[in-house]
Design a protein around this motif. Sequence first.
Motif, PDB file in Angstrom:
ATOM      1  N   UNK A  99       0.821  -1.215   0.000  1.00  0.00           N
ATOM      2  CA  UNK A  99       0.000   0.000   0.000  1.00  0.00           C
ATOM      3  C   UNK A  99       0.854   1.264   0.000  1.00  0.00           C
ATOM      4  N   UNK A 100       2.173   1.105  -0.001  1.00  0.00           N
ATOM      5  CA  UNK A 100       3.069   2.260  -0.021  1.00  0.00           C
ATOM      6  C   UNK A 100       4.354   1.866  -0.743  1.00  0.00           C
ATOM      7  N   UNK A 101       4.249   1.637  -2.032  1.00  0.00           N
ATOM      8  CA  UNK A 101       5.367   1.116  -2.808  1.00  0.00           C
ATOM      9  C   UNK A 101       6.426   2.201  -3.060  1.00  0.00           C
ATOM     10  N   UNK A 102       7.701   1.882  -2.858  1.00  0.00           N
ATOM     11  CA  UNK A 102       8.770   2.871  -3.010  1.00  0.00           C
ATOM     12  C   UNK A 102       9.245   3.005  -4.457  1.00  0.00           C
ATOM     13  N   UNK A 103       8.295   3.211  -5.361  1.00  0.00           N
ATOM     14  CA  UNK A 103       8.621   3.299  -6.783  1.00  0.00           C
ATOM     15  C   UNK A 103       7.896   4.484  -7.402  1.00  0.00           C
ATOM     16  N   UNK A 118      -4.989 -11.097  -0.709  1.00  0.00           N
ATOM     17  CA  UNK A 118      -5.972 -11.430   0.333  1.00  0.00           C
ATOM     18  C   UNK A 118      -5.533 -10.945   1.713  1.00  0.00           C
ATOM     19  N   UNK A 119      -4.215 -10.841   1.929  1.00  0.00           N
ATOM     20  CA  UNK A 119      -3.697 -10.523   3.256  1.00  0.00           C
ATOM     21  C   UNK A 119      -3.506  -9.023   3.487  1.00  0.00           C
ATOM     22  N   UNK A 120      -3.681  -8.218   2.451  1.00  0.00           N
ATOM     23  CA  UNK A 120      -3.526  -6.766   2.601  1.00  0.00           C
ATOM     24  C   UNK A 120      -4.802  -6.206   3.234  1.00  0.00           C
ATOM     25  N   UNK A 125      -6.481   0.407  -1.330  1.00  0.00           N
ATOM     26  CA  UNK A 125      -5.220   1.156  -1.369  1.00  0.00           C
ATOM     27  C   UNK A 125      -4.162   0.390  -2.152  1.00  0.00           C
ATOM     28  N   UNK A 126      -4.133  -0.926  -1.997  1.00  0.00           N
ATOM     29  CA  UNK A 126      -3.155  -1.748  -2.718  1.00  0.00           C
ATOM     30  C   UNK A 126      -3.392  -1.680  -4.223  1.00  0.00           C
ATOM     31  N   UNK A 127      -4.649  -1.737  -4.644  1.00  0.00           N
ATOM     32  CA  UNK A 127      -4.937  -1.659  -6.073  1.00  0.00           C
ATOM     33  C   UNK A 127      -4.647  -0.261  -6.620  1.00  0.00           C
TER      34      UNK A 127
END
Length: 268
Positions: A99-103, A118-120, A125-127
């Motif tokens: 949910x907070x990708x460093x890219x 499933x575990x997020x 936010x992940x999508x």
Amino acid sequence: MADIRASFSGSIPEYYDRCLGPTLFDAFAADLAQRLPARPPGDVLEIACGTGLVTRRVRERLDPAVRLVATDLSTAMLDYARGKPSGSKDIEWREADAVNLPFADGEFGALVCAFGVMFVPDKQAAFREARRVLKDGGILLFNVWDRIEENPHAAINAQVVEGLFPGDAEMRFRIPYEMHNSTLLQQLLAEAGFREVRIEKKRFPIDKVSARTVATGQIRGTPRGLLIEQRGVPLDEVVEKVTAALARIGGADPYRGVAQAVVVEARR
């Protein structure tokens, strides 16, 4: 305090890789990797890479010139993945939160995730993050487990473990099997801005491992083992009970059953 149900420390990565790999993940890893073009529209990012089971299949699939970055939130899983033979060859391993990708925006042409969404906790936010780091036309490719009833090994494991700890909400761990609904998946992806969504079910046999291997992987290869140990119950006893229950429905050695997942492809 960290949630122990999300901890993959100690010997968990080894059991996860050695027992659950050949039992459940190898066939689905090959299936997911072959859905990627050898030359996607840019570099490839994997999130929730675990011990690198899918990562290596993806690396084999991709053209050597394509950069592959594999990330996970668990340092223990990444360390195990890096330490496997050829673990670092043409793969960049990074610790990262889905949910907070460093890219940077639009840095990748494809994003892959095997049995991790499933575990997020905040799936929306992940999508959104997945869409942010993808180029226009970039590919999102992931899978999730189908209903627990379509995965008898998981249903039996849950039945045995929950029966040992009646009323213990923490031991009723059905999260991996609660994201199979295609309407929900379509809705989440549409809200995040994805298009051309394709969803299908994929089933593979489990027939080349013993019931004990399946049981060991499900208990010692997941954080559920830590919860059991916290309650003072020897893991060997639980593995024995799950092994016996699995043998009754699918045989002892080999155990014969099926595993079923939902595979999703979408475009930014």
